[in-house]
Design a protein around this motif. Structure first.
Motif, mmCIF file in Angstrom:
data_model
loop_
_atom_site.group_PDB
_atom_site.id
_atom_site.type_symbol
_atom_site.label_atom_id
_atom_site.label_comp_id
_atom_site.label_asym_id
_atom_site.label_seq_id
_atom_site.Cartn_x
_atom_site.Cartn_y
_atom_site.Cartn_z
ATOM 1 N N SER A 166 0.824 -1.214 0.000
ATOM 2 C CA SER A 166 0.000 0.000 0.000
ATOM 3 C C SER A 166 0.857 1.261 0.000
ATOM 4 O O SER A 166 0.333 2.358 0.147
ATOM 5 C CB SER A 166 -0.915 0.005 1.222
ATOM 6 O OG SER A 166 -0.137 -0.059 2.412
ATOM 7 N N ASP A 167 2.164 1.101 -0.184
ATOM 8 C CA ASP A 167 3.080 2.236 -0.089
ATOM 9 C C ASP A 167 3.284 2.986 -1.394
ATOM 10 O O ASP A 167 3.777 4.107 -1.398
ATOM 11 C CB ASP A 167 4.455 1.769 0.403
ATOM 12 C CG ASP A 167 4.397 1.165 1.788
ATOM 13 O OD1 ASP A 167 3.494 1.534 2.557
ATOM 14 O OD2 ASP A 167 5.249 0.325 2.098
ATOM 15 N N ILE A 168 2.941 2.395 -2.513
ATOM 16 C CA ILE A 168 3.168 3.045 -3.801
ATOM 17 C C ILE A 168 1.966 3.918 -4.128
ATOM 18 O O ILE A 168 0.827 3.451 -4.166
ATOM 19 C CB ILE A 168 3.391 1.998 -4.915
ATOM 20 C CG1 ILE A 168 4.634 1.167 -4.583
ATOM 21 C CG2 ILE A 168 3.542 2.683 -6.264
ATOM 22 C CD1 ILE A 168 4.891 0.033 -5.545
ATOM 23 N N LEU A 169 2.245 5.213 -4.341
ATOM 24 C CA LEU A 169 1.179 6.179 -4.590
ATOM 25 C C LEU A 169 1.287 6.762 -5.987
ATOM 26 O O LEU A 169 2.384 7.010 -6.491
ATOM 27 C CB LEU A 169 1.240 7.316 -3.574
ATOM 28 C CG LEU A 169 1.067 6.948 -2.104
ATOM 29 C CD1 LEU A 169 1.231 8.186 -1.226
ATOM 30 C CD2 LEU A 169 -0.283 6.297 -1.863
ATOM 31 N N ALA A 170 0.108 7.016 -6.580
ATOM 32 C CA ALA A 170 0.050 7.734 -7.849
ATOM 33 C C ALA A 170 0.197 9.224 -7.568
ATOM 34 O O ALA A 170 0.094 9.667 -6.417
ATOM 35 C CB ALA A 170 -1.279 7.441 -8.546
ATOM 36 N N THR A 171 0.393 10.002 -8.616
ATOM 37 C CA THR A 171 0.550 11.449 -8.443
ATOM 38 C C THR A 171 -0.721 12.106 -7.922
ATOM 39 O O THR A 171 -0.671 13.213 -7.399
ATOM 40 C CB THR A 171 0.990 12.116 -9.758
ATOM 41 O OG1 THR A 171 0.064 11.766 -10.792
ATOM 42 C CG2 THR A 171 2.390 11.682 -10.153
ATOM 43 N N ASP A 172 -1.869 11.414 -8.032
ATOM 44 C CA ASP A 172 -3.114 11.944 -7.459
ATOM 45 C C ASP A 172 -3.356 11.459 -6.025
ATOM 46 O O ASP A 172 -4.452 11.563 -5.498
ATOM 47 C CB ASP A 172 -4.308 11.620 -8.356
ATOM 48 C CG ASP A 172 -4.601 10.127 -8.448
ATOM 49 O OD1 ASP A 172 -3.903 9.314 -7.796
ATOM 50 O OD2 ASP A 172 -5.535 9.767 -9.194
ATOM 51 N N ASP A 173 -2.302 10.894 -5.389
ATOM 52 C CA ASP A 173 -2.313 10.408 -4.007
ATOM 53 C C ASP A 173 -3.146 9.152 -3.767
ATOM 54 O O ASP A 173 -3.410 8.797 -2.619
ATOM 55 C CB ASP A 173 -2.756 11.501 -3.009
ATOM 56 C CG ASP A 173 -1.678 12.555 -2.829
ATOM 57 O OD1 ASP A 173 -0.479 12.212 -2.916
ATOM 58 O OD2 ASP A 173 -2.032 13.735 -2.604
ATOM 59 N N THR A 174 -3.566 8.467 -4.803
ATOM 60 C CA THR A 174 -4.251 7.187 -4.621
ATOM 61 C C THR A 174 -3.210 6.072 -4.571
ATOM 62 O O THR A 174 -2.179 6.120 -5.249
ATOM 63 C CB THR A 174 -5.247 6.893 -5.753
ATOM 64 O OG1 THR A 174 -4.566 6.907 -7.006
ATOM 65 C CG2 THR A 174 -6.376 7.907 -5.771
ATOM 66 N N ALA A 175 -3.472 5.069 -3.727
ATOM 67 C CA ALA A 175 -2.546 3.953 -3.573
ATOM 68 C C ALA A 175 -2.719 2.959 -4.724
ATOM 69 O O ALA A 175 -3.833 2.717 -5.186
ATOM 70 C CB ALA A 175 -2.777 3.252 -2.247
ATOM 71 N N LEU A 176 -1.599 2.394 -5.144
ATOM 72 C CA LEU A 176 -1.636 1.335 -6.137
ATOM 73 C C LEU A 176 -2.304 0.119 -5.512
ATOM 74 O O LEU A 176 -1.902 -0.331 -4.438
ATOM 75 C CB LEU A 176 -0.214 0.980 -6.591
ATOM 76 C CG LEU A 176 -0.051 -0.186 -7.552
ATOM 77 C CD1 LEU A 176 -0.753 0.097 -8.877
ATOM 78 C CD2 LEU A 176 1.420 -0.486 -7.784
ATOM 79 N N GLY A 177 -3.344 -0.396 -6.144
ATOM 80 C CA GLY A 177 -4.045 -1.565 -5.643
ATOM 81 C C GLY A 177 -3.234 -2.821 -5.881
ATOM 82 O O GLY A 177 -2.393 -2.899 -6.781
ATOM 83 N N GLY A 178 -3.458 -3.825 -5.052
ATOM 84 C CA GLY A 178 -2.763 -5.089 -5.204
ATOM 85 C C GLY A 178 -3.172 -5.803 -6.476
ATOM 86 O O GLY A 178 -4.289 -5.635 -6.967
ATOM 87 N N PHE A 179 -2.267 -6.581 -7.010
ATOM 88 C CA PHE A 179 -2.584 -7.435 -8.152
ATOM 89 C C PHE A 179 -1.827 -8.742 -7.983
ATOM 90 O O PHE A 179 -0.783 -8.795 -7.354
ATOM 91 C CB PHE A 179 -2.270 -6.768 -9.494
ATOM 92 C CG PHE A 179 -0.875 -6.209 -9.629
ATOM 93 C CD1 PHE A 179 0.187 -6.998 -10.063
ATOM 94 C CD2 PHE A 179 -0.621 -4.873 -9.330
ATOM 95 C CE1 PHE A 179 1.463 -6.474 -10.194
ATOM 96 C CE2 PHE A 179 0.655 -4.340 -9.463
ATOM 97 C CZ PHE A 179 1.696 -5.142 -9.890
ATOM 98 N N PHE A 180 -2.398 -9.800 -8.524
ATOM 99 C CA PHE A 180 -1.861 -11.127 -8.273
ATOM 100 C C PHE A 180 -1.765 -11.904 -9.573
ATOM 101 O O PHE A 180 -2.730 -11.983 -10.324
ATOM 102 C CB PHE A 180 -2.733 -11.880 -7.269
ATOM 103 C CG PHE A 180 -2.862 -11.125 -5.978
ATOM 104 C CD1 PHE A 180 -1.880 -11.219 -5.015
ATOM 105 C CD2 PHE A 180 -3.933 -10.283 -5.772
ATOM 106 C CE1 PHE A 180 -1.975 -10.494 -3.837
ATOM 107 C CE2 PHE A 180 -4.039 -9.549 -4.591
ATOM 108 C CZ PHE A 180 -3.056 -9.658 -3.629
ATOM 109 N N ASP A 181 -0.566 -12.486 -9.784
ATOM 110 C CA ASP A 181 -0.279 -13.344 -10.934
ATOM 111 C C ASP A 181 -0.862 -12.772 -12.196
ATOM 112 O O ASP A 181 -1.256 -13.365 -13.099
ATOM 113 C CB ASP A 181 -0.758 -14.766 -10.698
ATOM 114 C CG ASP A 181 -0.039 -15.417 -9.528
ATOM 115 O OD1 ASP A 181 -0.623 -16.317 -8.955
ATOM 116 O OD2 ASP A 181 1.099 -15.048 -9.199
#
Length: 87
Positions: free
Chosen positions: A72-87
């Motif tokens: 949950s640490d990676i943020l977009a420039t609009d301050d939204t967190a990068l959602g998890g993704f799997f395989d």
């Protein structure tokens, strides 16, 4: 997609913030269902919508590569967190 014989490029739909906050433990890479060690995670040098994952493995064209993110640490420039993704 692979960038070279040991680097994967993951394309994201939004530009990411710098300084980049991703770390190796938030990602996993499987090659033919076997987990490989990630040696470096970084933001693309020329495109902030790209995450580069360097691994301790030399890719072959016949291999199936799967990438997951659980953080949950990676943020977009609009301050939204990068959602998890799997395989």
């Amino acid at each position: 997609m692979t960038l070279n014989e040991n680097t994967i490029q993951v394309n994201i739909n939004k530009p990411l913030q710098a300084p980049f906050q991703g770390n190796n433990s938030q990602f996993s890479v499987k090659v033919d269902e076997n987990e490989v060690s990630i040696t470096e995670v970084k933001l693309g040098a020329e495109n902030s919508r790209i995450i580069e994952l360097r691994v301790d493995h030399e890719f072959k064209s016949s291999e199936v590569i799967k990438v997951s993110y659980n953080g949950s640490d990676i943020l977009a420039t609009d301050d939204t967190a990068l959602g998890g993704f799997f395989d």
